[in-house]
Scaffold this motif. Structure first.
Motif, PDB file in Angstrom:
ATOM      1  N   GLY A 154     -18.066 -25.188  57.708  1.00  0.00           N
ATOM      2  CA  GLY A 154     -19.327 -24.717  57.158  1.00  0.00           C
ATOM      3  C   GLY A 154     -20.512 -25.199  57.970  1.00  0.00           C
ATOM      4  O   GLY A 154     -20.378 -25.855  59.008  1.00  0.00           O
ATOM      5  N   ASN A 155     -21.696 -24.880  57.485  1.00  0.00           N
ATOM      6  CA  ASN A 155     -22.930 -25.238  58.187  1.00  0.00           C
ATOM      7  C   ASN A 155     -23.502 -26.531  57.626  1.00  0.00           C
ATOM      8  O   ASN A 155     -23.500 -26.751  56.415  1.00  0.00           O
ATOM      9  CB  ASN A 155     -23.958 -24.115  58.050  1.00  0.00           C
ATOM     10  N   ASN A 156     -24.013 -27.368  58.507  1.00  0.00           N
ATOM     11  CA  ASN A 156     -24.617 -28.624  58.072  1.00  0.00           C
ATOM     12  C   ASN A 156     -25.484 -29.178  59.198  1.00  0.00           C
ATOM     13  O   ASN A 156     -25.507 -28.653  60.320  1.00  0.00           O
ATOM     14  CB  ASN A 156     -23.545 -29.635  57.652  1.00  0.00           C
ATOM     15  N   PHE A 157     -26.184 -30.249  58.898  1.00  0.00           N
ATOM     16  CA  PHE A 157     -27.136 -30.838  59.842  1.00  0.00           C
ATOM     17  C   PHE A 157     -26.447 -31.297  61.124  1.00  0.00           C
ATOM     18  O   PHE A 157     -26.971 -31.104  62.230  1.00  0.00           O
ATOM     19  CB  PHE A 157     -27.841 -32.022  59.160  1.00  0.00           C
ATOM     20  N   VAL A 158     -25.301 -31.920  60.988  1.00  0.00           N
ATOM     21  CA  VAL A 158     -24.595 -32.440  62.165  1.00  0.00           C
ATOM     22  C   VAL A 158     -24.238 -31.308  63.123  1.00  0.00           C
ATOM     23  O   VAL A 158     -24.440 -31.410  64.342  1.00  0.00           O
ATOM     24  CB  VAL A 158     -23.339 -33.219  61.732  1.00  0.00           C
ATOM     25  N   LYS A 159     -23.731 -30.221  62.584  1.00  0.00           N
ATOM     26  CA  LYS A 159     -23.369 -29.077  63.424  1.00  0.00           C
ATOM     27  C   LYS A 159     -24.611 -28.487  64.092  1.00  0.00           C
ATOM     28  O   LYS A 159     -24.586 -28.104  65.269  1.00  0.00           O
ATOM     29  CB  LYS A 159     -22.656 -28.010  62.594  1.00  0.00           C
ATOM     30  N   THR A 160     -25.710 -28.432  63.349  1.00  0.00           N
ATOM     31  CA  THR A 160     -26.957 -27.910  63.910  1.00  0.00           C
ATOM     32  C   THR A 160     -27.456 -28.781  65.055  1.00  0.00           C
ATOM     33  O   THR A 160     -27.893 -28.276  66.103  1.00  0.00           O
ATOM     34  CB  THR A 160     -28.032 -27.804  62.823  1.00  0.00           C
TER      35      THR A 160
END
Length: 295
Positions: A154-160
């Protein structure tokens, strides 16, 4: 004896299914079950012979909720009310995920589970309303508030941060909001352990029902989380070089929804009554980054 996981396509939901092991787990995502459909929810509970439900489903688009309040409340309040009412008829327990956004962040200390909700934005208001719907309808529940969730899916701050670091040489990161990042895998393990306790004990469950907090440790800022993420990514060769991280104030990065300045959640009750302590979020961060590096 089935554990039904709702929201199986999300960050925590995916981890619940992946970490289930030999447990009898049925995971349903939004395409498999519309949790706003009362009849569909009741039928799913009957079809799968459910003994406990873990609800990881939520409307989590914090900023979009400001212009889409009807959808946020439909999922985070109304669907939860439907689910709680259905479970109350059979005394089937509910483990439900909530959020630090039920608080406005104005406290100087960590928030306790029994502090009154003071949500500032639509997302937080809808999640608080969902909590209240559970408390009004179903005694056998655990509401687990978490904060700053990150995981491999999923999407999250770390991935961003990882994506932006590959695109830019300098990043401006908010450094005056405080909270504890929490690994989705750690949250899933806590929820599965609670489900195990109930299934072993049955009607004589030893779970003390109520509202609890679960986070990683220690408290940091978004700038601190970004720094740790990209330092490890650079050391592992996931990015060519560490970008310059410029700390900024919240006011320098305006968004549609207000963010809590202080998202620290006190875990004293969780340790005392449930026996869970905070895990270092850096351990979860390394696990996530290693997973991405390997894939």
């Amino acid at each position: 004896m089935t554990i039904l996981v709702l929201g199986a396509g999300g960050q925590v939901g995916r981890e619940l299914v992946l970490r289930a092991g030999d447990r009898q787990v049925v995971g349903l995502d939004r395409h498999s079950l519309d949790i706003t459909d009362r009849d569909a929810v009741v039928e799913a509970l009957r079809e799968h012979d459910v003994r406990i439900v873990i609800n990881a489903a939520a409307y989590t688009a914090v900023d979009r909720a400001e212009s889409d309040a009807e959808a946020a409340f439909a999922v985070n309040r109304d669907a939860v009310a439907v689910l709680s009412s259905a479970l109350a008829r059979t005394r089937t327990p509910l483990l439900h995920l909530s959020t630090d956004y039920v608080f406005d962040g104005s406290h100087s200390e960590a928030y306790a589970p029994d502090d009154p909700g003071t949500p500032a934005g639509t997302y937080g208001k809808s999640k608080w309303a969902g909590e209240e719907a559970i408390r009004a309808r179903l005694r056998e529940h655990v509401i687990l508030r978490v904060s700053w969730v990150f995981g491999a899916h999923g999407n999250n701050f770390v991935k961003t941060m990882l994506r932006l670091a590959r695109e830019r040489s300098e990043l401006s990161i908010v450094d005056d909001q405080f909270g504890a990042p929490t690994h989705a895998g750690a949250i899933a393990e806590v929820l599965l352990t609670l489900a195990d306790r109930h299934l072993r004990a049955g009607r004589n469950t030893s779970i003390p029902w109520g509202t609890y907090h679960y986070t990683g440790s220690p408290v940091t800022t978004w700038h601190g989380l970004a720094s740790a993420t990209l330092a490890y990514a650079a050391a592992c060769g996931m990015i060519d070089e560490m970008p310059v991280l410029r700390p900024i104030a919240t006011e320098e990065y305006p968004l549609p929804a207000p963010r809590p300045k202080n998202s620290a959640l006190d875990m004293g009750t969780t340790r005392a009554l449930l026996g869970f302590d905070a895990r270092p979020w850096k351990d979860g961060l390394i696990e996530v980054l290693d997973h991405w590096a390997a894939h």
